[in-house]
Design a protein around this motif. Structure first.
Motif, mmCIF file in Angstrom:
data_model
loop_
_atom_site.group_PDB
_atom_site.id
_atom_site.type_symbol
_atom_site.label_atom_id
_atom_site.label_comp_id
_atom_site.label_asym_id
_atom_site.label_seq_id
_atom_site.Cartn_x
_atom_site.Cartn_y
_atom_site.Cartn_z
ATOM 1 N N ALA A 89 0.839 -1.199 0.000
ATOM 2 C CA ALA A 89 0.000 0.000 0.000
ATOM 3 C C ALA A 89 0.878 1.256 0.000
ATOM 4 O O ALA A 89 0.601 2.219 -0.726
ATOM 5 N N LEU A 90 1.937 1.238 0.782
ATOM 6 C CA LEU A 90 2.876 2.354 0.822
ATOM 7 C C LEU A 90 3.566 2.531 -0.538
ATOM 8 O O LEU A 90 3.793 3.661 -0.985
ATOM 9 N N ASP A 91 3.868 1.419 -1.201
ATOM 10 C CA ASP A 91 4.469 1.470 -2.538
ATOM 11 C C ASP A 91 3.558 2.208 -3.518
ATOM 12 O O ASP A 91 4.011 3.060 -4.282
ATOM 13 N N PHE A 92 2.271 1.864 -3.507
ATOM 14 C CA PHE A 92 1.312 2.534 -4.396
ATOM 15 C C PHE A 92 1.265 4.029 -4.095
ATOM 16 O O PHE A 92 1.309 4.858 -5.004
ATOM 17 N N PHE A 93 1.153 4.367 -2.815
ATOM 18 C CA PHE A 93 1.075 5.762 -2.401
ATOM 19 C C PHE A 93 2.340 6.514 -2.814
ATOM 20 O O PHE A 93 2.284 7.613 -3.368
ATOM 21 N N GLY A 94 3.494 5.922 -2.537
ATOM 22 C CA GLY A 94 4.767 6.547 -2.860
ATOM 23 C C GLY A 94 4.981 6.721 -4.349
ATOM 24 O O GLY A 94 5.573 7.714 -4.791
ATOM 25 N N GLU A 95 4.498 5.782 -5.143
ATOM 26 C CA GLU A 95 4.613 5.920 -6.594
ATOM 27 C C GLU A 95 3.745 7.070 -7.103
ATOM 28 O O GLU A 95 4.158 7.830 -7.968
ATOM 29 N N LYS A 96 2.546 7.191 -6.552
ATOM 30 C CA LYS A 96 1.657 8.296 -6.948
ATOM 31 C C LYS A 96 2.272 9.645 -6.578
ATOM 32 O O LYS A 96 2.128 10.613 -7.319
ATOM 33 N N LYS A 97 2.931 9.718 -5.438
ATOM 34 C CA LYS A 97 3.590 10.950 -4.993
ATOM 35 C C LYS A 97 4.959 11.133 -5.649
ATOM 36 O O LYS A 97 5.645 12.119 -5.388
ATOM 37 N N LYS A 98 5.361 10.148 -6.447
ATOM 38 C CA LYS A 98 6.663 10.135 -7.132
ATOM 39 C C LYS A 98 7.842 10.151 -6.158
ATOM 40 O O LYS A 98 8.880 10.750 -6.413
ATOM 41 N N TRP A 99 7.638 9.474 -5.023
ATOM 42 C CA TRP A 99 8.739 9.327 -4.074
ATOM 43 C C TRP A 99 9.757 8.352 -4.624
ATOM 44 O O TRP A 99 10.947 8.453 -4.345
ATOM 45 N N TRP A 100 9.273 7.359 -5.349
ATOM 46 C CA TRP A 100 10.134 6.347 -5.936
ATOM 47 C C TRP A 100 9.507 5.845 -7.216
ATOM 48 O O TRP A 100 8.369 6.154 -7.535
ATOM 49 N N ARG A 101 10.287 5.049 -7.914
ATOM 50 C CA ARG A 101 9.824 4.469 -9.171
ATOM 51 C C ARG A 101 10.177 2.991 -9.167
ATOM 52 O O ARG A 101 11.285 2.612 -8.803
ATOM 53 N N PHE A 102 9.202 2.184 -9.576
ATOM 54 C CA PHE A 102 9.448 0.758 -9.753
ATOM 55 C C PHE A 102 9.412 0.458 -11.238
ATOM 56 O O PHE A 102 8.519 0.902 -11.939
ATOM 57 N N TYR A 103 10.385 -0.277 -11.683
ATOM 58 C CA TYR A 103 10.453 -0.624 -13.095
ATOM 59 C C TYR A 103 9.619 -1.877 -13.332
ATOM 60 O O TYR A 103 9.188 -2.534 -12.392
ATOM 61 N N LYS A 104 9.421 -2.194 -14.579
ATOM 62 C CA LYS A 104 8.666 -3.402 -14.901
ATOM 63 C C LYS A 104 9.423 -4.610 -14.375
ATOM 64 O O LYS A 104 10.641 -4.662 -14.427
ATOM 65 N N GLY A 105 8.679 -5.550 -13.888
ATOM 66 C CA GLY A 105 9.296 -6.782 -13.414
ATOM 67 C C GLY A 105 9.105 -7.848 -14.474
ATOM 68 O O GLY A 105 9.440 -7.653 -15.633
#
Length: 153
Positions: free
Chosen positions: A43-59
């Motif tokens: 859930a934190l990952d989703f929130f952080g991605e929306k806020k552009k705190w971090w980026r996850f690449y395609k797996g």
């Protein structure tokens, strides 16, 4: 890209190979907390991605790269951390903090190099602080879970 997919597969498979050494009772005892913290982190990952705190690449579809990390080393390390330190809060806090320092200042470099994840609008200190707070939530959840188990015995 080939190296990052190989790393993702290794990240999800290798930690699970240690579970037989954890013990069946330990696994059952700490499983709810491990599931909680992985779900909380997702859930934190989703929130952080929306806020552009971090980026996850395609797996490797259908999972993004952070799913491999969450369901591999993070999940299994959570179980081991509780097995080795639960009931000894100072040891837990110090061990958890050291692991998060290593991850933040060393591990994130490799995650970025292999195009797994990178922090964007967050400093390393902010990431470390968030990780330590998440660790306290994890320990707190286990403490509450233990109290509930004791009440219903």
């Amino acid at each position: 890209m080939k190296n990052s997919k190989l790393l993702l597969l290794a990240m999800v498979i290798l930690p699970w190979l240690t579970l037989p050494f954890l013990g069946k009772n330990t696994f059952k005892k700490y499983l709810p907390s491990a599931i909680f913290i992985v779900t909380f982190t997702k859930a934190l990952d989703f929130f952080g991605e929306k806020k552009k705190w971090w980026r996850f690449y395609k797996g490797i579809p259908p999972l993004d790269s952070m799913d491999f990390f969450n369901f591999g080393p993070y999940f299994v390390t959570s179980l081991w951390m509780l097995k080795l330190t639960y009931g000894k809060f100072p040891l837990y806090f110090i061990s958890n903090t050291i692991l998060h320092i290593l991850f933040t200042f060393v591990g994130l470099k490799y995650l970025k190099r292999y195009k797994i994840a990178s922090i964007v609008k967050m400093t390393k200190l902010q990431h470390l602080t968030m990780s330590i707070i998440r660790g306290l939530v994890f320990y707190g959840f286990q403490s509450i879970n233990e109290r509930k188990r004791a009440l219903f015995k």
